[in-house]
Design an enzyme around this catalytic site. Structure first.
Site, PDB file in Angstrom:
ATOM      1  N   ARG A  55      40.056  28.205  54.229  1.00 29.57           N
ATOM      2  CA  ARG A  55      39.188  28.745  52.993  1.00 29.57           C
ATOM      3  C   ARG A  55      38.398  27.680  52.617  1.00 29.57           C
ATOM      4  NH1 ARG A  55      43.513  29.134  47.853  1.00 29.57           N
ATOM      5  NH2 ARG A  55      43.958  26.756  47.783  1.00 29.57           N
ATOM      6  N   ASN A 103      36.733  30.492  43.134  1.00 30.87           N
ATOM      7  CA  ASN A 103      38.170  30.142  42.929  1.00 30.87           C
ATOM      8  C   ASN A 103      38.413  28.598  42.869  1.00 30.87           C
ATOM      9  OD1 ASN A 103      41.087  30.942  42.696  1.00 30.87           O
ATOM     10  ND2 ASN A 103      41.302  29.568  44.564  1.00 30.87           N
ATOM     11  N   GLU A 104      38.753  28.000  41.688  1.00 30.99           N
ATOM     12  CA  GLU A 104      38.791  26.394  41.625  1.00 30.99           C
ATOM     13  C   GLU A 104      37.814  25.579  42.570  1.00 30.99           C
ATOM     14  OE1 GLU A 104      42.958  25.802  43.608  1.00 30.99           O
ATOM     15  OE2 GLU A 104      43.718  26.289  41.391  1.00 30.99           O
ATOM     16  N   GLU A 115      46.701  30.816  36.754  1.00 31.84           N
ATOM     17  CA  GLU A 115      47.588  30.723  37.724  1.00 31.84           C
ATOM     18  C   GLU A 115      48.613  29.997  37.153  1.00 31.84           C
ATOM     19  OE1 GLU A 115      46.173  29.714  41.621  1.00 31.84           O
ATOM     20  OE2 GLU A 115      44.364  30.896  41.340  1.00 31.84           O
TER      21      GLU A 115
END
Ligand code: GAL
Length: 634
Positions: free
Chosen positions: A105, A143-144, A298
């Site tokens: 990813r 994301n992040e 999270e």
């Protein structure tokens, strides 16, 4: 308003029959928010411009029918394989010049035009499709954020960023000290990201590249945010920050741009260390949010980092969640709802473990859902009572300490800041974090752990704080360099010399620990300190000053010129008037209208609280059972 409770939900990993069970179990657990679609790009756009929203329509409808809201993701953290094959120039290039391949990813270049365009396209498609969906509660962009790229697109964008920052090449050459090793640039085109090179790279170039990467990713975020705001005014847009040892962005700057600060928290320690790290992470998030509510986006039902993954001990899932909620989180979210059967994170624990609902973890998840239902969500006012002690936090200073060629490789910025927070936490002293240029007068004390780089503006700010009556405790390797990593001359630490009333002639990194009378073990670092108005609080075995104290203006500035163990550092803080009366392992956090208490120990402990616990409805009579937690309204 209820606290949010839930986690990442990745239904595309499961056959459709499982979805109805998911929603039923979510309802059983009290879940009311799930993050959907973080990595779904290849399932939403299987080939360029062809969208397959049907499955997501059905998922969102199912969730809406079940009363569960959605934090809907823009899936740009994981471009589809077809995209990477069509645009190989948009794949990440490492500093060694290796072009990565898809298959994991986060393999993209945030500066690549094709990636930027494709990101906006999928964002628009999602925004237009779901703008009126009743489940939509929050937009979750990416994301992040944290993938640097060193390719030619990145180089071009870096140059544009540098032009903006320095205006002309003379200023850049001066700031980067390119006179050293003949690095003088005579054309912008000669400048590259810090790619693999023969020996040490230029530290100012390395630092500017970190700043650039943060800004470049922020530009990507704000493009999606602005589009989403246009399509769905009123729906907050967020992104989840990664915490711990990996600071990829300037969080102070980013937090001005997100509608809701959201963080992911995966402690690396166990037991009490995990509780300490959780408090640290939550105080950071609370501080970045400027005291406004924020969201724990999270966490895990187990320990995932470190050499051995394992579930959290009984009660820890709830205690860690409560630590975040106590500090102003709008809820407690997890990665992920259902533990995956396959894929790279198949061993990452879920709220619903591989075992299924008949499991300790799921029972604890349900109990936590019930507990959170009874605690009203914070209003938009700053919920948490402001701490009296601020610890300075600055990613730029951290990045500089991660740069090349420093006098010791053992200077660990994160460890220094964590120690400052941990020592206060153990004594029950509430702390927050502040940027070195923030307004500080409200704080009784300001701790400055190993803040290598301090700008002129920040140095003036700290001086004004002490002169105005504040107490400052600085530790070694603070105030050494300016914002271009150039050393401040005339005796270290140039930015703080006057307020500390000392001048450091030499650094003497330590190979072996030494003992300081009264303050115990010292490691990593020592200095040759000359007094210039300060008094000696502790001496090195050879007789030189190790810890000093200086009255300056109306305030006092302490200096610790070595790395002390926790008890020694606590003793310095006690001498500076910062001893707390808390019980180790018992955490009490005051919000405006209620108090949270969490007992992280295995024994019953006294707590200064009387009233009725919001969670159980039972009276609280000044005691808390082993591992217990309560929320008492004021
Ligand atoms: C987070 C990330 C999640 C998942 C999780 C568990 O950092 O955002 O997607 O990977 O870690 O490792």
């Amino acid at each position: 308003m209820r606290l949010w409770y839930g986690g990442d939900y990745n239904p595309e990993q499961w056959p459709e029959e499982v979805w109805a069970e998911d929603v039923a179990l979510m309802r059983r657990a009290g879940v009311n928010l799930v993050t959907v679609g973080v990595f779904s790009w290849s399932r939403l756009e299987p080939s360029e411009g062809r969208y397959t929203f049907g499955w997501l329509d059905r998922v969102l409808d199912l969730l809406a029918d079940g009363g569960i809201r959605v934090d809907l993701a823009v899936p740009t953290a994981s471009p589809p394989p077809w995209f990477s094959l069509a645009h190989p120039d948009a794949l990440t290039v490492t500093r060694d010049g290796v072009r990565l391949t898809h298959g994991s990813r986060d393999t993209y270049c945030v500066s690549a035009p094709a990636y930027r365009e494709a990101s906006l396209r999928i964002t628009r498609a999602l925004g237009e499709r779901y703008r009126d969906h009743p489940a939509l509660a929050i937009w979750h962009v990416h994301n992040e954020y944290g993938t640097p790229c060193h390719c030619d697109h990145a180089a071009a964008a870096f140059r544009a960023w540098l032009r903006e920052r320095y205006g002309d090449l003379d200023a850049l050459n001066e700031a980067w000290t390119t006179a050293f090793w003949g690095q003088h640039y005579s054309d912008w085109a000669q400048i590259t990201p810090p790619r693999a090179t023969q020996y040490l790279p230029n530290p100012a170039q390395a630092l500017d590249f970190r700043r650039f990467v943060s800004d470049e990713m922020l530009a990507h975020f704000t493009e999606q945010r602005d589009l989403l705001r246009e399509l769905t005014p009123g729906v907050p847009v967020t992104t989840n920050y990664v915490l711990a040892g990996w600071a990829s962005v300037d969080h102070w700057k980013w937090s001005r741009e997100v509608d809701l600060v959201a963080v992911d928290d995966y402690p690396t320690g166990r037991g009490m260390a995990a509780a300490e790290q959780t408090a640290f992470a939550a105080d950071l998030a609370r501080s970045w949010a400027g005291g406004r509510p924020w969201l724990l986006m999270e966490q895990a039902t187990g320990y995932v980092l470190g050499p051995r993954a394992s579930p959290k001990e009984p009660g820890e899932i709830a205690r860690h969640s409560l630590q975040h909620v106590a500090r102003g989180s709008k809820g407690a979210m997890f990665f992920q709802w259902r533990a995956s059967r396959g894929g790279a994170e198949q061993w990452h624990p879920g709220m619903l473990p591989h075992t299924g609902p008949d499991s300790r973890v799921f029972r604890e998840v349900c109990a936590l859902g019930e507990a959170l239902e009874r605690i009203p969500a914070p209003s938009d006012e700053p919920p948490v009572v402001e701490a009296e002690v601020a610890i300075l936090w600055d990613e730029e200073a951290w990045w500089a300490v991660q740069g090349p060629g420093l006098p010791s490789t053992e200077i660990d910025y994160l460890a220094a800041v964590e120690q400052a927070h941990r020592v206060l936490w153990r004594q029950g002293v509430a702390a927050c974090f502040a940027h070195p240029s923030h307004d500080l007068p409200a704080y009784r004390a300001v701790l400055v752990p190993s803040l290598y780089l301090i700008s002129d503006e920040a140095a003036r700010n700290l001086a004004a704080y002490v002169e105005g009556g504040g107490t400052l405790v600085a530790s070694f390797f603070s105030g050494i360099a300016d914002e271009h990593t150039r050393i401040r001359l005339g005796g270290y630490p140039g930015a703080l010399r006057e307020i500390l009333g000392i001048s450091v002639e030499e650094f003497r990194p330590l190979a072996d620990p030494i003992e300081l009378p009264e303050f115990g073990r010292a490691t990593v670092w020592s200095e040759v300190v000359h007094l210039d108005g300060a008094e000696v609080v502790a001496r090195y075995p050879g007789g030189g000053p190790a810890v000093t104290c200086h009255r300056h203006g109306g305030g006092t500035a302490w200096y610790v010129s070595t790395r002390l163990d926790d008890p020694g550092y606590a003793r310095v803080l006690a001498r500076a008037g910062l001893a707390g009366s808390g019980i180790p392992g018992v955490e009490v956090v005051r919000q405006r209208d209620r108090v949270f208490a969490v007992n992280h120990t295995e024994d019953e402990q006294p707590v200064p609280l009387h009233g009725t616990d919001l969670i159980t409805g039972r009276p609280v009579g000044g005691k808390l059972g082993p591992g217990g937690y309560v929320v008492v309204p004021l």
